[in-house]
Scaffold this motif. Structure first.
Motif, PDB file in Angstrom:
ATOM      1  N   MET A 185       0.845  -1.194   0.000  1.00  0.00           N
ATOM      2  CA  MET A 185       0.000   0.000   0.000  1.00  0.00           C
ATOM      3  C   MET A 185       0.880   1.244   0.000  1.00  0.00           C
ATOM      4  O   MET A 185       1.774   1.375   0.836  1.00  0.00           O
ATOM      5  CB  MET A 185      -0.920  -0.017   1.217  1.00  0.00           C
ATOM      6  N   VAL A 186       0.618   2.138  -0.951  1.00  0.00           N
ATOM      7  CA  VAL A 186       1.492   3.296  -1.178  1.00  0.00           C
ATOM      8  C   VAL A 186       0.656   4.571  -1.192  1.00  0.00           C
ATOM      9  O   VAL A 186      -0.420   4.633  -1.795  1.00  0.00           O
ATOM     10  CB  VAL A 186       2.233   3.149  -2.526  1.00  0.00           C
ATOM     11  N   ARG A 187       1.170   5.602  -0.519  1.00  0.00           N
ATOM     12  CA  ARG A 187       0.559   6.933  -0.555  1.00  0.00           C
ATOM     13  C   ARG A 187       1.562   7.889  -1.170  1.00  0.00           C
ATOM     14  O   ARG A 187       2.703   8.008  -0.705  1.00  0.00           O
ATOM     15  CB  ARG A 187       0.209   7.379   0.865  1.00  0.00           C
ATOM     16  N   LEU A 188       1.158   8.552  -2.265  1.00  0.00           N
ATOM     17  CA  LEU A 188       2.023   9.502  -2.962  1.00  0.00           C
ATOM     18  C   LEU A 188       1.486  10.921  -2.794  1.00  0.00           C
ATOM     19  O   LEU A 188       0.264  11.133  -2.828  1.00  0.00           O
ATOM     20  CB  LEU A 188       2.112   9.161  -4.449  1.00  0.00           C
ATOM     21  N   LEU A 193       0.833   7.967 -11.138  1.00  0.00           N
ATOM     22  CA  LEU A 193       0.528   6.904 -12.095  1.00  0.00           C
ATOM     23  C   LEU A 193       0.041   7.506 -13.403  1.00  0.00           C
ATOM     24  O   LEU A 193      -0.540   8.595 -13.411  1.00  0.00           O
ATOM     25  CB  LEU A 193      -0.566   5.979 -11.553  1.00  0.00           C
ATOM     26  N   PRO A 194       0.250   6.805 -14.517  1.00  0.00           N
ATOM     27  CA  PRO A 194      -0.336   7.257 -15.791  1.00  0.00           C
ATOM     28  C   PRO A 194      -1.859   7.310 -15.693  1.00  0.00           C
ATOM     29  O   PRO A 194      -2.434   6.989 -14.654  1.00  0.00           O
ATOM     30  CB  PRO A 194       0.127   6.179 -16.775  1.00  0.00           C
ATOM     31  N   ASP A 195      -2.503   7.690 -16.772  1.00  0.00           N
ATOM     32  CA  ASP A 195      -3.949   7.925 -16.775  1.00  0.00           C
ATOM     33  C   ASP A 195      -4.754   6.692 -16.371  1.00  0.00           C
ATOM     34  O   ASP A 195      -5.828   6.793 -15.805  1.00  0.00           O
ATOM     35  CB  ASP A 195      -4.372   8.398 -18.178  1.00  0.00           C
ATOM     36  N   GLN A 196      -4.242   5.523 -16.642  1.00  0.00           N
ATOM     37  CA  GLN A 196      -4.935   4.271 -16.368  1.00  0.00           C
ATOM     38  C   GLN A 196      -5.056   4.030 -14.858  1.00  0.00           C
ATOM     39  O   GLN A 196      -4.157   4.331 -14.097  1.00  0.00           O
ATOM     40  CB  GLN A 196      -4.114   3.140 -17.011  1.00  0.00           C
ATOM     41  N   GLU A 254       9.692  -2.386  -8.721  1.00  0.00           N
ATOM     42  CA  GLU A 254       9.194  -3.085  -9.909  1.00  0.00           C
ATOM     43  C   GLU A 254       8.073  -2.288 -10.581  1.00  0.00           C
ATOM     44  O   GLU A 254       8.013  -2.196 -11.815  1.00  0.00           O
ATOM     45  CB  GLU A 254       8.694  -4.478  -9.511  1.00  0.00           C
ATOM     46  N   VAL A 255       7.189  -1.689  -9.785  1.00  0.00           N
ATOM     47  CA  VAL A 255       6.119  -0.848 -10.343  1.00  0.00           C
ATOM     48  C   VAL A 255       6.716   0.345 -11.084  1.00  0.00           C
ATOM     49  O   VAL A 255       6.304   0.679 -12.203  1.00  0.00           O
ATOM     50  CB  VAL A 255       5.170  -0.362  -9.220  1.00  0.00           C
ATOM     51  N   THR A 256       7.710   0.974 -10.470  1.00  0.00           N
ATOM     52  CA  THR A 256       8.366   2.130 -11.087  1.00  0.00           C
ATOM     53  C   THR A 256       8.980   1.763 -12.433  1.00  0.00           C
ATOM     54  O   THR A 256       8.838   2.504 -13.420  1.00  0.00           O
ATOM     55  CB  THR A 256       9.461   2.676 -10.134  1.00  0.00           C
ATOM     56  N   PRO A 262       8.665   8.392 -12.816  1.00  0.00           N
ATOM     57  CA  PRO A 262       9.832   9.166 -12.372  1.00  0.00           C
ATOM     58  C   PRO A 262      10.214   8.731 -10.956  1.00  0.00           C
ATOM     59  O   PRO A 262       9.375   8.222 -10.215  1.00  0.00           O
ATOM     60  CB  PRO A 262       9.316  10.608 -12.383  1.00  0.00           C
ATOM     61  N   PRO A 263      11.462   8.921 -10.568  1.00  0.00           N
ATOM     62  CA  PRO A 263      11.860   8.569  -9.202  1.00  0.00           C
ATOM     63  C   PRO A 263      11.035   9.372  -8.193  1.00  0.00           C
ATOM     64  O   PRO A 263      10.978  10.592  -8.273  1.00  0.00           O
ATOM     65  CB  PRO A 263      13.339   8.967  -9.133  1.00  0.00           C
ATOM     66  N   VAL A 264      10.357   8.677  -7.315  1.00  0.00           N
ATOM     67  CA  VAL A 264       9.520   9.358  -6.329  1.00  0.00           C
ATOM     68  C   VAL A 264       9.553   8.551  -5.035  1.00  0.00           C
ATOM     69  O   VAL A 264       9.505   7.321  -5.063  1.00  0.00           O
ATOM     70  CB  VAL A 264       8.072   9.539  -6.837  1.00  0.00           C
ATOM     71  N   THR A 265       9.658   9.244  -3.925  1.00  0.00           N
ATOM     72  CA  THR A 265       9.654   8.585  -2.622  1.00  0.00           C
ATOM     73  C   THR A 265       8.249   8.666  -2.030  1.00  0.00           C
ATOM     74  O   THR A 265       7.735   9.770  -1.800  1.00  0.00           O
ATOM     75  CB  THR A 265      10.651   9.257  -1.661  1.00  0.00           C
ATOM     76  N   PRO A 266       7.597   7.521  -1.801  1.00  0.00           N
ATOM     77  CA  PRO A 266       6.247   7.548  -1.238  1.00  0.00           C
ATOM     78  C   PRO A 266       6.215   8.202   0.144  1.00  0.00           C
ATOM     79  O   PRO A 266       7.158   8.073   0.930  1.00  0.00           O
ATOM     80  CB  PRO A 266       5.881   6.061  -1.133  1.00  0.00           C
TER      81      PRO A 266
END
Length: 326
Positions: A185-188, A193-196, A254-256, A262-266
């Motif tokens: 479970m990730v909170r950004l 994420l792309p449009d999908q 793996e999702v990235t 882009p590199p992002v820290t949740p």
């Protein structure tokens, strides 16, 4: 005289069974080892952030379950979810209408728990029978009872441990095979994420990626988005004993890679292992019940792997119990 019945497990099967028993006039007590009800339909919370960590949506293929879902929708406990499954398309992989609990998946089971005593944080260790009925023993060596009948609505491997001394049940339960699933479970902070909204079977590691905040009744507080990822059963089985923090890092990496993010820290990232997350081989029967022992078991694993299998299994077991007590 009102019959007392114990139900072990407050997932969809257990609460479906409990609801049937309660409507038939039984006094029902439910014992759940986790702190929350719902089983794999539970809503996980990390602070103020909620995630659907288990079941991602429901479909209604049978008339009985469709009627229940329609009731939930009418009462505001559920809503239709039309995610973008391919860029700009809301119908890419949906063969059936998808429904989700609102504001979280656990809302699916809440109406079933009404007027029923549900005890959470109570892990059942043993069942023993006396001349007055069944006693339920917990890990802290306390017990409750007697009960006229007991329904065991937990994953098949756990049910097998509780029902091991009942003739014929172990053999049947041994046919069932269940697989683990890691949920991350990730909170950004920002929409990334792309449009999908939904991706499935992206790689040998990733089975499911969903923008959790795209579901009805959810929103990522302060903007951003929440994401739920399920690892594949094979990868989950190979990493079953890994540390959750390490699993979360690897899955997010793996999702990235797969989505080219882009590199992002949740802001927040946690992992949970559903040790019996998926049904690989079902029992092939709606439930198991011994009229002689007044003891039975139910779950999605009886019929398949869908939420409605759990619901129908619980209803069937409840009906069998009522029939044996009257």
């Amino acid at each position: 005289m009102t019959h007392k019945v114990a139900v072990i497990g407050a997932g969809l099967a257990g609460l479906s069974c409990s609801s049937y028993l309660r409507r038939a006039g039984c006094f029902v007590e439910v014992f759940e080892q986790e702190r929350v009800i719902g089983g794999r339909v539970a809503t996980a919370r990390n602070g103020l952030v909620a995630f659907d960590s288990g079941a991602q949506y429901l479909t209604a293929r049978s008339d009985k379950f469709r009627a229940y879902i329609n009731e939930l929708v009418s009462a505001g406990y559920a809503a239709r979810w039309d995610p973008k499954t391919t860029s700009g398309d809301t119908k890419g992989v949906q063969l059936h209408t998808w429904y989700v609990g609102t504001p979280g998946m656990s809302s699916i089971v809440r109406p079933l728990a009404e007027s029923i005593r549900v005890h959470t944080g109570k892990k059942v260790h043993t069942l023993s029978r006396t001349d007055k009925g069944w006693m339920v023993w917990f890990e802290d060596q306390t017990s409750v009872g007697p009960f006229a009948a007991v329904a065991v609505a937990i994953p098949a491997p756990a049910a097998r441990l509780l029902l091991g001394r009942v003739e014929g049940m172990v053999e049947a339960l041994s046919r069932v095979r269940m697989l683990p699933t890691w949920a991350v479970m990730v909170r950004l902070a920002e929409r990334t994420l792309p449009d999908q909204d939904v991706y499935s079977d992206m790689s040998e590691v990733l089975r499911w990626i969903a923008r959790n905040s795209s579901k009805p009744g959810r929103s990522a507080t302060g903007g951003g988005e929440t994401i739920v990822i399920h690892a594949s059963p094979n990868w989950s089985r190979e990493t079953e004993d890994a540390e959750p923090e390490a699993v979360a890092e690897e899955i997010w990496g793996e999702v990235t890679r797969q989505l080219g993010l882009p590199p992002v820290t949740p802001q927040l990232m946690t992992a949970h292992l559903w040790r019996h997350g998926l049904v690989e081989q079902s029992l092939g029967e709606s439930f198991i019940y011994s009229t002689h022992h007044r003891l039975g078991t139910a779950g999605d694993w009886c019929l398949g792997r869908l939420a409605e299998h759990a619901y129908e299994s619980g209803q069937g077991l409840g009906k069998a119990i009522v029939g044996s007590l009257t």
